[in-house]
Design a protein around this motif. Structure first.
Motif, short mmCIF file in Angstrom:
data_model
loop_
_atom_site.label_atom_id
_atom_site.label_comp_id
_atom_site.label_asym_id
_atom_site.label_seq_id
_atom_site.Cartn_x
_atom_site.Cartn_y
_atom_site.Cartn_z
N LYS A 131 0.83 -1.21 0.00
CA LYS A 131 0.00 0.00 0.00
C LYS A 131 0.86 1.26 0.00
CE LYS A 131 -4.03 -2.04 2.30
NZ LYS A 131 -4.87 -2.04 3.54
N GLN A 132 1.95 1.24 0.78
CA GLN A 132 2.85 2.39 0.83
C GLN A 132 3.50 2.63 -0.52
OE1 GLN A 132 5.57 1.40 3.98
NE2 GLN A 132 4.03 1.57 5.59
N ILE A 133 3.91 1.56 -1.18
CA ILE A 133 4.56 1.68 -2.49
C ILE A 133 3.58 2.20 -3.54
CG2 ILE A 133 5.53 0.30 -4.38
CD1 ILE A 133 6.89 -1.40 -2.13
N ILE A 134 2.37 1.66 -3.53
CA ILE A 134 1.35 2.12 -4.48
C ILE A 134 1.06 3.60 -4.27
CG2 ILE A 134 -1.11 1.94 -5.07
CD1 ILE A 134 -0.83 -1.10 -4.56
N VAL B 10 -4.77 4.71 -8.75
CA VAL B 10 -4.30 3.64 -7.88
C VAL B 10 -4.64 2.27 -8.46
CG1 VAL B 10 -4.68 2.54 -5.64
CG2 VAL B 10 -4.28 5.00 -5.76
N THR B 11 -5.84 2.12 -9.01
CA THR B 11 -6.26 0.83 -9.55
C THR B 11 -5.37 0.39 -10.71
OG1 THR B 11 -7.89 2.00 -10.91
CG2 THR B 11 -8.67 1.03 -8.84
N ARG B 12 -4.92 1.35 -11.51
CA ARG B 12 -4.03 1.01 -12.63
C ARG B 12 -2.67 0.54 -12.12
NH1 ARG B 12 -3.20 5.84 -16.45
NH2 ARG B 12 -5.43 5.48 -16.82
N ILE B 13 -2.18 1.19 -11.08
CA ILE B 13 -0.89 0.79 -10.50
C ILE B 13 -1.00 -0.60 -9.88
CG2 ILE B 13 0.85 1.35 -8.76
CD1 ILE B 13 -0.04 4.32 -9.10
N GLU B 14 -2.10 -0.86 -9.19
CA GLU B 14 -2.32 -2.18 -8.59
C GLU B 14 -2.33 -3.27 -9.67
OE1 GLU B 14 -5.07 -0.97 -4.71
OE2 GLU B 14 -6.02 -1.48 -6.62
N ALA B 15 -3.03 -3.00 -10.77
CA ALA B 15 -3.10 -3.98 -11.85
C ALA B 15 -1.73 -4.20 -12.49
CB ALA B 15 -4.11 -3.51 -12.91
N ALA B 16 -0.96 -3.13 -12.62
CA ALA B 16 0.38 -3.24 -13.22
C ALA B 16 1.31 -4.06 -12.33
CB ALA B 16 0.96 -1.86 -13.47
N ASP C 27 11.06 0.39 -12.36
CA ASP C 27 11.73 -0.20 -13.54
C ASP C 27 10.99 -1.45 -14.01
OD1 ASP C 27 13.67 1.74 -13.69
OD2 ASP C 27 15.16 0.60 -12.54
N GLN C 28 10.52 -2.26 -13.06
CA GLN C 28 9.76 -3.46 -13.42
C GLN C 28 8.42 -3.09 -14.07
OE1 GLN C 28 10.42 -5.14 -9.24
NE2 GLN C 28 10.27 -7.01 -10.44
N LEU C 29 7.80 -2.03 -13.57
CA LEU C 29 6.49 -1.63 -14.09
C LEU C 29 6.58 -1.08 -15.52
CD1 LEU C 29 4.80 0.16 -11.04
CD2 LEU C 29 4.41 -2.16 -11.90
N LYS C 30 7.74 -0.55 -15.89
CA LYS C 30 7.90 0.04 -17.22
C LYS C 30 7.68 -0.97 -18.33
CE LYS C 30 10.94 3.85 -15.86
NZ LYS C 30 12.32 4.42 -15.92
N VAL C 31 7.77 -2.25 -18.01
CA VAL C 31 7.52 -3.29 -19.00
C VAL C 31 6.04 -3.32 -19.40
CG1 VAL C 31 7.63 -5.78 -19.44
CG2 VAL C 31 9.43 -4.67 -18.11
N VAL C 32 5.17 -2.96 -18.46
CA VAL C 32 3.72 -3.07 -18.71
C VAL C 32 2.99 -1.73 -18.60
CG1 VAL C 32 3.67 -5.46 -17.91
CG2 VAL C 32 3.23 -3.62 -16.27
#
Length: 226
Positions: A96-99, A117-123, A146-151
């Protein structure tokens, strides 16, 4: 009572303490008190069996028989073991803190708008991101982004804004402005108007406009510097 332990191996011997996990993690990070981290001020050879380590063994291994000094070494250098339920609780909190951090500090560079927030959670799910419950949330953010940049199209950014508040609202509202970011410079003129340059997380820009407009009834001026 012994679900949460810290253990330190010395050769073939094991030395254990029973801990309060949150306080123990805080102490390890230099933020807490030793007394709050310990359930008992005792050193065990097997805590689950209630077997205490002898003073002679503590003296031989740690050069002290003081349980607090030994406990400090165990917390600083040993393995902190907690229940799976507690580990999941901490992982959920860190998630939750990271999101929230990503939501506040990032934008979609294609539209220059914050990610919901929902888009970040899904990613996070799609990228199969693993949250490390043993690390501070903020220390993990760079790797996770960096990991999220893939999606996900994402960029961490800050915005510098020139803000002017009229005298009728300045005394009350400049504190609101401070809550959103860092005031780089500010000044009050002879009429009581406040002007300042404020640096805020990029993801908070729309919310910042909304809150300042509501507080001043639209009587303000905000311009993007960069």
């Amino acid at each position: 009572m012994t679900d949460h332990l810290a253990k330190l191996k010395k050769g073939s011997e094991s030395f254990e303490i029973v801990i309060n996990p949150e306080e123990a993690m805080a102490f390890r990070q230099g933020k807490g008190e030793l007394g709050q981290a310990l359930v008992f001020e005792k050193i065990f050879s097997d805590a689950k069996k209630g077997l205490e380590a002898s003073e002679s063994r503590l003296e031989a291994v740690f050069n002290t028989s003081d349980p607090l000094e030994v406990a400090t070494q165990i917390l600083q250098h040993g393995d902190i073991q907690v229940s799976s339920e507690y580990r999941q609780k901490i992982r959920d909190q860190k998630r939750k803190q990271i999101i929230n951090w990503i939501h506040r500090h990032s934008i979609d560079p294609r539209q220059n708008t914050p990610h919901p927030v929902t888009r970040i959670e899904a990613a996070l799910e799609e990228a199969k991101v693993r949250i490390d419950e043993n690390k501070d949330a903020e220390s993990q953010v760079e790797k996770i982004v960096d990991q999220l940049k893939v999606v996900l199209a994402i960029r961490i950014t800050k915005k510098s804004l020139a803000v002017t508040l009229p005298a009728a609202h300045a005394a009350k509202c400049f504190q609101l402005v401070r809550q959103y970011g860092k005031v780089l410079k500010e000044a009050w003129d002879e009429n009581g108007n406040w002007t300042g340059t404020v640096e805020i997380p990029g993801g908070l820009e729309p919310e910042f406009y909304e809150k300042v407009n509501a507080a001043t009834h639209g009587q303000n001026n905000i311009e993007v510097i960069q």
